[in-house]
Design a protein around this motif. Structure first.
Motif, mmCIF file in Angstrom:
data_model
loop_
_atom_site.group_PDB
_atom_site.id
_atom_site.type_symbol
_atom_site.label_atom_id
_atom_site.label_comp_id
_atom_site.label_asym_id
_atom_site.label_seq_id
_atom_site.Cartn_x
_atom_site.Cartn_y
_atom_site.Cartn_z
ATOM 1 N N THR A 54 2.926 2.742 19.458
ATOM 2 C CA THR A 54 3.417 1.920 18.356
ATOM 3 C C THR A 54 2.299 1.621 17.370
ATOM 4 O O THR A 54 2.519 1.633 16.151
ATOM 5 N N TRP A 55 1.062 1.389 17.864
ATOM 6 C CA TRP A 55 -0.078 1.198 16.962
ATOM 7 C C TRP A 55 -0.337 2.491 16.183
ATOM 8 O O TRP A 55 -0.671 2.457 14.997
ATOM 9 N N HIS A 56 -0.187 3.623 16.839
ATOM 10 C CA HIS A 56 -0.366 4.911 16.168
ATOM 11 C C HIS A 56 0.653 5.047 15.039
ATOM 12 O O HIS A 56 0.308 5.469 13.922
ATOM 13 N N ARG A 57 1.895 4.696 15.301
ATOM 14 C CA ARG A 57 2.938 4.755 14.274
ATOM 15 C C ARG A 57 2.624 3.783 13.133
ATOM 16 O O ARG A 57 2.833 4.106 11.958
ATOM 17 N N THR A 58 2.089 2.603 13.473
ATOM 18 C CA THR A 58 1.690 1.631 12.455
ATOM 19 C C THR A 58 0.641 2.238 11.535
ATOM 20 O O THR A 58 0.718 2.115 10.308
ATOM 21 N N TRP A 59 -0.328 2.936 12.110
ATOM 22 C CA TRP A 59 -1.374 3.583 11.311
ATOM 23 C C TRP A 59 -0.775 4.660 10.412
ATOM 24 O O TRP A 59 -1.110 4.761 9.237
ATOM 25 N N GLN A 60 0.123 5.464 10.958
ATOM 26 C CA GLN A 60 0.760 6.507 10.158
ATOM 27 C C GLN A 60 1.532 5.893 8.986
ATOM 28 O O GLN A 60 1.479 6.407 7.864
ATOM 29 N N ASP A 61 2.231 4.803 9.241
ATOM 30 C CA ASP A 61 2.986 4.119 8.186
ATOM 31 C C ASP A 61 2.059 3.559 7.112
ATOM 32 O O ASP A 61 2.351 3.651 5.916
ATOM 33 N N LEU A 62 0.935 2.969 7.534
ATOM 34 C CA LEU A 62 -0.039 2.427 6.576
ATOM 35 C C LEU A 62 -0.613 3.535 5.699
ATOM 36 O O LEU A 62 -0.762 3.369 4.481
ATOM 37 N N LYS A 63 -0.948 4.667 6.301
ATOM 38 C CA LYS A 63 -1.475 5.802 5.527
ATOM 39 C C LYS A 63 -0.447 6.306 4.529
ATOM 40 O O LYS A 63 -0.774 6.560 3.362
ATOM 41 N N LYS A 72 1.500 6.806 -1.032
ATOM 42 C CA LYS A 72 2.601 6.599 -1.969
ATOM 43 C C LYS A 72 2.158 5.704 -3.125
ATOM 44 O O LYS A 72 2.424 6.003 -4.290
ATOM 45 N N ASN A 73 1.439 4.632 -2.808
ATOM 46 C CA ASN A 73 0.961 3.716 -3.840
ATOM 47 C C ASN A 73 -0.061 4.396 -4.744
ATOM 48 O O ASN A 73 -0.066 4.170 -5.954
ATOM 49 N N LYS A 74 -0.912 5.229 -4.158
ATOM 50 C CA LYS A 74 -1.916 5.934 -4.968
ATOM 51 C C LYS A 74 -1.235 6.898 -5.927
ATOM 52 O O LYS A 74 -1.611 6.978 -7.105
ATOM 53 N N LEU A 75 -0.245 7.619 -5.441
ATOM 54 C CA LEU A 75 0.464 8.566 -6.299
ATOM 55 C C LEU A 75 1.202 7.852 -7.418
ATOM 56 O O LEU A 75 1.179 8.301 -8.564
ATOM 57 N N SER A 76 1.831 6.743 -7.109
ATOM 58 C CA SER A 76 2.592 6.033 -8.146
ATOM 59 C C SER A 76 1.650 5.391 -9.174
ATOM 60 O O SER A 76 1.998 5.303 -10.347
ATOM 61 N N SER A 77 0.453 4.984 -8.758
ATOM 62 C CA SER A 77 -0.476 4.379 -9.717
ATOM 63 C C SER A 77 -1.135 5.425 -10.607
ATOM 64 O O SER A 77 -1.513 5.134 -11.736
ATOM 65 N N THR A 78 -1.266 6.658 -10.127
ATOM 66 C CA THR A 78 -1.862 7.708 -10.958
ATOM 67 C C THR A 78 -0.862 8.267 -11.964
ATOM 68 O O THR A 78 -1.256 8.821 -12.974
ATOM 69 N N LYS A 79 0.432 8.096 -11.712
ATOM 70 C CA LYS A 79 1.455 8.567 -12.642
ATOM 71 C C LYS A 79 1.690 7.593 -13.772
ATOM 72 O O LYS A 79 2.242 7.948 -14.788
#
Length: 70
Positions: free
Chosen positions: A48-57, A62-69
């Motif tokens: 579950t911690w591994h999944r949490t890390w994947q979700d955070l990444k 997603k936020n980086k892509l939306s801010s560069t657009k």
């Protein structure tokens, strides 16, 4: 979590190889889980911690892509 993963670059990359096996990854995730579960907050299984890390990444990308657009 970030500090631990930065100190375990193979785990951070998530790529398995002859020298970094699934067993080694699972042991490192368990080590991180023990650290995270020892502090106040949610108690989770290492998967579950591994999944949490994947979700955070994924959210950060997603936020980086939306801010560069913008």
């Amino acid at each position: 979590m970030v500090d631990f993963l930065n100190n375990h670059s193979d785990l951070l990359k998530g790529k398995h190889s002859a020298t970094f096996t699934k067993n080694i990854a699972a042991k490192q995730w368990q080590e991180l889980t023990d650290l995270l579960n020892s502090i106040p907050g949610p108690i989770k299984h290492w998967k579950t911690w591994h999944r949490t890390w994947q979700d955070l990444k994924a959210e950060a990308k997603k936020n980086k892509l939306s801010s560069t657009k913008a």
